[in-house]
Design a protein around this motif. Sequence first.
Motif, mmCIF file in Angstrom:
data_model
loop_
_atom_site.group_PDB
_atom_site.id
_atom_site.type_symbol
_atom_site.label_atom_id
_atom_site.label_comp_id
_atom_site.label_asym_id
_atom_site.label_seq_id
_atom_site.Cartn_x
_atom_site.Cartn_y
_atom_site.Cartn_z
ATOM 1 N N UNK A 285 0.824 -1.213 0.000
ATOM 2 C CA UNK A 285 0.000 0.000 0.000
ATOM 3 C C UNK A 285 0.853 1.255 0.000
ATOM 4 N N UNK A 286 2.034 1.177 0.630
ATOM 5 C CA UNK A 286 2.930 2.335 0.683
ATOM 6 C C UNK A 286 3.768 2.467 -0.584
ATOM 7 N N UNK A 287 4.339 1.364 -1.058
ATOM 8 C CA UNK A 287 5.303 1.410 -2.160
ATOM 9 C C UNK A 287 4.670 1.215 -3.531
ATOM 10 N N UNK A 288 3.568 0.457 -3.602
ATOM 11 C CA UNK A 288 3.014 0.121 -4.903
ATOM 12 C C UNK A 288 3.838 -0.954 -5.595
ATOM 13 N N UNK A 289 3.592 -1.140 -6.876
ATOM 14 C CA UNK A 289 4.260 -2.187 -7.657
ATOM 15 C C UNK A 289 4.775 -1.606 -8.963
ATOM 16 N N UNK A 290 5.236 -2.486 -9.846
ATOM 17 C CA UNK A 290 5.700 -2.047 -11.162
ATOM 18 C C UNK A 290 4.563 -1.566 -12.057
ATOM 19 N N UNK A 291 3.345 -1.941 -11.727
ATOM 20 C CA UNK A 291 2.210 -1.630 -12.603
ATOM 21 C C UNK A 291 1.163 -0.720 -11.970
ATOM 22 N N UNK A 292 1.224 -0.514 -10.663
ATOM 23 C CA UNK A 292 0.209 0.324 -10.018
ATOM 24 C C UNK A 292 0.816 1.100 -8.859
ATOM 25 N N UNK A 293 0.314 2.303 -8.645
ATOM 26 C CA UNK A 293 0.776 3.129 -7.533
ATOM 27 C C UNK A 293 0.232 2.566 -6.225
ATOM 28 N N UNK A 294 0.880 2.897 -5.123
ATOM 29 C CA UNK A 294 0.392 2.466 -3.832
ATOM 30 C C UNK A 294 -0.924 3.139 -3.496
ATOM 31 N N UNK A 295 -1.758 2.470 -2.708
ATOM 32 C CA UNK A 295 -3.059 3.033 -2.325
ATOM 33 C C UNK A 295 -2.892 4.234 -1.414
ATOM 34 N N UNK A 296 -1.794 4.285 -0.664
ATOM 35 C CA UNK A 296 -1.558 5.386 0.280
ATOM 36 C C UNK A 296 -0.964 6.602 -0.408
ATOM 37 N N UNK A 297 -1.170 7.766 0.206
ATOM 38 C CA UNK A 297 -0.360 8.939 -0.122
ATOM 39 C C UNK A 297 0.868 8.873 0.781
ATOM 40 N N UNK A 298 2.057 8.830 0.191
ATOM 41 C CA UNK A 298 3.311 8.711 0.937
ATOM 42 C C UNK A 298 4.329 9.682 0.358
ATOM 43 N N UNK A 299 5.334 10.027 1.188
ATOM 44 C CA UNK A 299 6.367 10.969 0.757
ATOM 45 C C UNK A 299 7.682 10.577 1.412
ATOM 46 N N UNK A 300 8.764 10.544 0.623
ATOM 47 C CA UNK A 300 10.076 10.153 1.156
ATOM 48 C C UNK A 300 11.178 10.833 0.353
ATOM 49 N N UNK A 301 12.361 10.851 0.930
ATOM 50 C CA UNK A 301 13.548 11.312 0.216
ATOM 51 C C UNK A 301 14.476 10.123 0.016
ATOM 52 N N UNK A 302 15.072 10.046 -1.155
ATOM 53 C CA UNK A 302 16.091 9.045 -1.461
ATOM 54 C C UNK A 302 17.441 9.749 -1.484
ATOM 55 N N UNK A 303 18.325 9.366 -0.572
ATOM 56 C CA UNK A 303 19.669 9.932 -0.520
ATOM 57 C C UNK A 303 20.653 8.989 -1.195
ATOM 58 N N UNK A 304 21.570 9.547 -1.947
ATOM 59 C CA UNK A 304 22.671 8.778 -2.539
ATOM 60 C C UNK A 304 23.967 9.304 -1.941
ATOM 61 N N UNK A 305 24.750 8.404 -1.367
ATOM 62 C CA UNK A 305 25.971 8.780 -0.656
ATOM 63 C C UNK A 305 27.148 8.079 -1.315
ATOM 64 N N UNK A 306 28.202 8.823 -1.612
ATOM 65 C CA UNK A 306 29.374 8.259 -2.277
ATOM 66 C C UNK A 306 30.501 7.992 -1.279
ATOM 67 N N UNK A 307 31.027 6.772 -1.309
ATOM 68 C CA UNK A 307 32.263 6.417 -0.608
ATOM 69 C C UNK A 307 32.229 6.662 0.896
ATOM 70 N N UNK A 308 31.078 6.577 1.509
ATOM 71 C CA UNK A 308 31.006 6.628 2.969
ATOM 72 C C UNK A 308 29.705 5.989 3.420
ATOM 73 N N UNK A 309 29.729 5.480 4.624
ATOM 74 C CA UNK A 309 28.558 4.785 5.162
ATOM 75 C C UNK A 309 27.965 5.622 6.290
ATOM 76 N N UNK A 310 26.798 6.194 6.054
ATOM 77 C CA UNK A 310 26.174 7.030 7.074
ATOM 78 C C UNK A 310 25.122 6.282 7.880
ATOM 79 N N UNK A 311 24.908 4.992 7.557
ATOM 80 C CA UNK A 311 23.818 4.282 8.236
ATOM 81 C C UNK A 311 24.117 4.107 9.715
#
Length: 311
Positions: A285-311
Amino acid sequence: TTYSFDFHHFESQVLRPLKSKGITNVTIFADTEMLNQSIGFSTGHLKALSTSYSINGIPSLGAFHPKVTILAGENDVLLLQGSGNITNGGHGKNHETFTVFYANSEDKTQLPLIQEAWHYIRQLTSNIEGLSADKLSWVSSNCNLLHENPIQLHQWYTISQSFSAALLYNEETSIWQQLSEKLSNEEVKVIKIFSPFYDEKGTLLKQFHTSFPQSKIQAFLQPDKGIHPFKTEPMNRLSFLSWESIDRVKASNSKFERKLHSKIFWFDCGNQQYGVFGSPNATINAFGTNTSRGANEEFAVLLKVNNQDIL
């Protein structure tokens, strides 16, 4: 925006500091069903509700679940987004994760992300009428950094030499489709998932397992909290770990037990690291699939980090 809303917490803990900073145009958008419940509860516990802000319910096919705050001045604007609702738990008691972007008239590096988030808010609230609609228009009219022009969506923006960011949210395409496109050229070695809520049958976990055939998947669960994927069929690269094994939890000296409410999806690709931070839980419901959007309204940021581990 928020899923659940606590009138007493907002008026006693949030509205006062906003007013002290001269923030007078305050508008809130919440999940319609949760807002109705909160109104019923609050009217029996509050002596009066403030009239210095407006609040609106937003209907959704699933849950109206984004947690986005935009603070706009004439020449400054700040975007705060993450996992916490406008409640006592979301602002203090729970384990939550937030991401902040800021821009002003002199440094506009992070402005495109904030501008896209404002575009998202305007699209979500396009059917709002009356005073709340006027108050949204006032923001665009009085902040020199926000405008209504169409922009390219979900693209990478460079924050620094090591960091890039893109916004993910369900619209015509799903968060899953947007994420898959961003990771299409990467060999994902390990996926770490922190979420309080999962599909009972582990449907999203299976989608990760199928789509990233080289990766090990580690799903962290908090004992006796949330919804666990207890009906998941065995998958050879999927393992479950206890949230209580995390150093952060072991080091906590809080007098009360904190509930895991953060939603983090971490992708280890060697020199490149990717992290999804925001409102989506580990559900279809949050992420959806390859063919349909998720049923929920959701919002997120995707961060890309080079050569360091911030987790």
